[in-house]
Design an enzyme around this catalytic site. Structure first.
Site, PDB file in Angstrom:
ATOM      1  N   LYS A 162       0.812  -1.217   0.000  1.00 39.89           N
ATOM      2  CA  LYS A 162       0.000   0.000   0.000  1.00 39.89           C
ATOM      3  C   LYS A 162       0.845   1.267   0.000  1.00 39.89           C
ATOM      4  O   LYS A 162       0.379   2.334  -0.388  1.00 39.89           O
ATOM      5  CB  LYS A 162      -0.979  -0.035   1.158  1.00 39.89           C
ATOM      6  CG  LYS A 162      -1.954  -1.205   0.987  1.00 39.89           C
ATOM      7  CD  LYS A 162      -3.175  -1.112   1.818  1.00 39.89           C
ATOM      8  CE  LYS A 162      -4.184  -2.183   1.437  1.00 39.89           C
ATOM      9  NZ  LYS A 162      -3.684  -3.554   1.679  1.00 39.89           N
TER      10      LYS A 162
HETATM   11  C1  LIG Z   1      -4.317  -4.628   1.129  1.00 36.51           C
HETATM   12  C2  LIG Z   1      -3.541  -5.880   0.978  1.00 36.51           C
HETATM   13  C3  LIG Z   1      -3.944  -6.878   0.089  1.00 36.51           C
HETATM   14  C4  LIG Z   1      -5.219  -6.780  -0.709  1.00 36.51           C
HETATM   15  O1  LIG Z   1      -5.124  -5.796  -1.719  1.00 36.51           O
HETATM   16  P1  LIG Z   1      -6.452  -5.215  -2.396  1.00 36.51           P
HETATM   17  O2  LIG Z   1      -5.989  -4.161  -3.296  1.00 36.51           O
HETATM   18  O3  LIG Z   1      -7.303  -4.715  -1.271  1.00 36.51           O
HETATM   19  O4  LIG Z   1      -7.097  -6.361  -3.098  1.00 36.51           O
HETATM   20  C5  LIG Z   1      -3.137  -7.991  -0.039  1.00 36.51           C
HETATM   21  N1  LIG Z   1      -2.010  -8.134   0.695  1.00 36.51           N
HETATM   22  C6  LIG Z   1      -1.603  -7.195   1.554  1.00 36.51           C
HETATM   23  C7  LIG Z   1      -0.357  -7.423   2.336  1.00 36.51           C
HETATM   24  C8  LIG Z   1      -2.330  -6.025   1.716  1.00 36.51           C
HETATM   25  O5  LIG Z   1      -1.917  -5.107   2.575  1.00 36.51           O
END
Ligand SMILES: *Cc1c(COP(=O)(O)O)cnc(C)c1O
Length: 495
Positions: A112
């Site tokens: 993120k």
């Molecule tokens: C947020 C997250 C996901 C999921 O991603 P999306 O874009 O919400 O589908 C997968 N793995 C990790 C480590 C995350 O932080």
């Protein structure tokens, strides 16, 4: 050519990119989508000579057409700097026949950071461009990783405040410690007694609360969202799929034009939707493999065409994917419904009333780019152990869900197309689950001791993000019921 954004729920007036970023969610509760997905205006061969920052500019300029070159480059340079601990930003690691695209080298060691380190700058620039003088209040629900990444991105950014709600018992101890130790006078962190969907539903309610909106405006505030529904989150995520393909090209791992499969561990459907955008911009991606944990709503959806959230919510070792309402799926529904907002709104209405909807046959046929898979807790742990024993490479639980799904997909289809696995978190973020998967003997150790062990085992230095919180004091300790979220927000803002 100027690109406009349209709500997924009604044929309202299209808005510019900066307006879509500022608002987050459209007034009718819909998500903003570009009127058309732009095509890359340079070849992938040309991209293979670019840095991440240059790639980011070339991709993002096609979506954010009302940003000037200087504005966009300024945002990119502020975001993608020494906060990232590797020179290539998103290294590709080859292990057991797949390419792991490591998206976790930013400030909070989860993918993120890729979007949340640039969003504050996109937002502040958007506010300036639209003569907004209100202070911007970021309201976010998190299943763990968004919260810290958003807090880190917005901390002490002038003209903003950030309020993060997380499920009190639904995130890992390290995730919680990362959030409650967040510095910055403009940051607020609140645990709620409920799960992630409760937090997300509560936040959506606050966004739609007209009375609150007026009270806020009178006090000089306005809400915006850092959740992955904001188009300013989605667009930066398209970049690394273009960059990954170009890197494989540069290293001679792919022929130009050769198809590539992508496996994405999925929760809110943002990351994989970005891969879908990259495909439609011209990156030769074949299958988009959507990997779920035991909360396999999306797997069932791609199998049956029925989205049904009426089921038990399961807490797993991949908490950032413990989600029953994948918000960004709405964008795919809208696009495959021929950009018919009324049709999409009817599905979403059914989702909110009955907790389910069924798409048409034609729509299901239009989704053959996608393929769903899921991994059980046991399979996920087995994959971490097996990959480590075979190659010495240690992956986190979310990435292991994707790796498991890839193995199952290959066994079921015999498809041997080269594959990128989106590696979404550092194993140091989910140390206990990772180490337990490798050997149960580790379970008696403390969290930081485990990090030391993992460092030795994987031969990887402990990331700064973990070292920092070893001794950091807890600065946030508010816990509330989901019904009290509004009161908490008003108290923080002093209104
Ligand atoms: C947020 C997250 C996901 C999921 O991603 P999306 O874009 O919400 O589908 C997968 N793995 C990790 C480590 C995350 O932080």
């Amino acid at each position: 050519m100027e690109l406009f954004y349209q709500s997924t729920r009604s044929k309202s007036k299209p808005v510019k990119a900066s307006q879509a970023i500022l608002k987050g969610l459209a007034d009718d509760g819909g998500l903003y989508v570009p009127e058309a997905i732009p095509t890359l205006d340079k070849g992938l061969e040309e991209f293979s000579h670019m840095t991440y920052q240059e790639t980011a500019y070339e991709v993002m300029k096609l979506f954010l057409t009302d940003f000037t070159e200087d504005e966009l480059k300024d945002c990119i340079n502020k975001a993608y700097d020494s906060k990232f601990d590797t020179e290539v930003m998103t290294p590709l690691v080859e292990a057991d026949g797949a390419y792991y695209l490591e998206l976790f080298h930013g400030a909070t060691i989860a993918f993120k950071d890729m979007a949340l380190s640039i969003l504050p700058h996109l937002l502040i620039t958007s506010a300036r461009k639209n003569n907004v003088s209100n202070e911007i209040v970021i309201l976010t629900a998190t299943s763990g990783d968004t919260g810290k990444a958003a807090l880190a991105g917005f901390a002490d950014v002038k003209g903003t405040k950030i309020i993060v709600f997380y499920p009190k018992n639904g995130v890992s101890p390290i995730q919680e410690k990362q959030m409650v130790t967040q510095k910055g006078d403009n940051t607020f962190v609140v645990g709620i007694t409920g799960n992630f969907d409760d937090a997300q539903t509560g936040v959506k309610k606050l966004f739609g609360d007209k009375e609150l909106e007026k009270q806020m405006a009178d006090a000089g505030f306005q809400f915006s969202s850092a959740n992955s529904i904001n188009i300013g989150r989605l667009v930066p995520q398209v970049v690394y799929y273009v960059y990954a393909y170009a890197q494989l090209l540069k290293e001679g791992k792919l022929e130009n034009g050769e198809k590539l499969n992508v496996v994405v561990p999925t929760g809110n459907f943002g990351n994989i939707l970005a891969a879908y955008f990259a495909k439609h911009m011209g990156v030769p991606i074949a299958k988009l493999i959507c990997a779920s944990n035991e909360n396999k709503v999306l797997y069932d959806f791609f199998e049956t065409g029925i989205y049904d959230k009426n089921r038990e919510f399961i807490l797993t070792s991949s908490p950032s994917m413990d989600i029953l309402i994948s918000s960004n799926l709405e964008r795919l529904i809208y696009m495959t419904a021929g950009c018919d907002a009324d049709k999409n709104a009817a599905f979403m209405n059914s989702l909110s009333k009955q907790g389910k909807y069924e798409i048409t046959h034609d729509m299901k046929n239009a989704m053959t780019d996608f393929c769903g898979g899921y991994a059980t807790e046991q399979e996920t742990a087995d994959t971490i152990k097996a990959l480590y024993e075979k190659t010495g490479y240690v992956i986190d639980t979310h990435t292991a869900v994707a790796a498991t799904v890839l193995n199952k997909y290959k066994a079921a289809t015999g498809d041997n197309t080269k594959t990128v696995v989106a590696s979404t978190a550092s194993p140091f973020k989910f140390t206990r689950s990772v180490m337990n998967a490798i050997d149960k003997k580790y379970d008696s150790m403390g969290d930081f001791e485990l990090a030391d062990e993992l460092s030795k085992l994987a031969n990887v230095k402990i990331p700064k993000a973990i070292d920092e919180i070893r001794t950091a004091p807890v600065l946030h300790n508010t816990v509330c019921d989901k019904e009290d979220m509004k009161a908490v927000v008003m108290k923080f803002l002093g209104i």
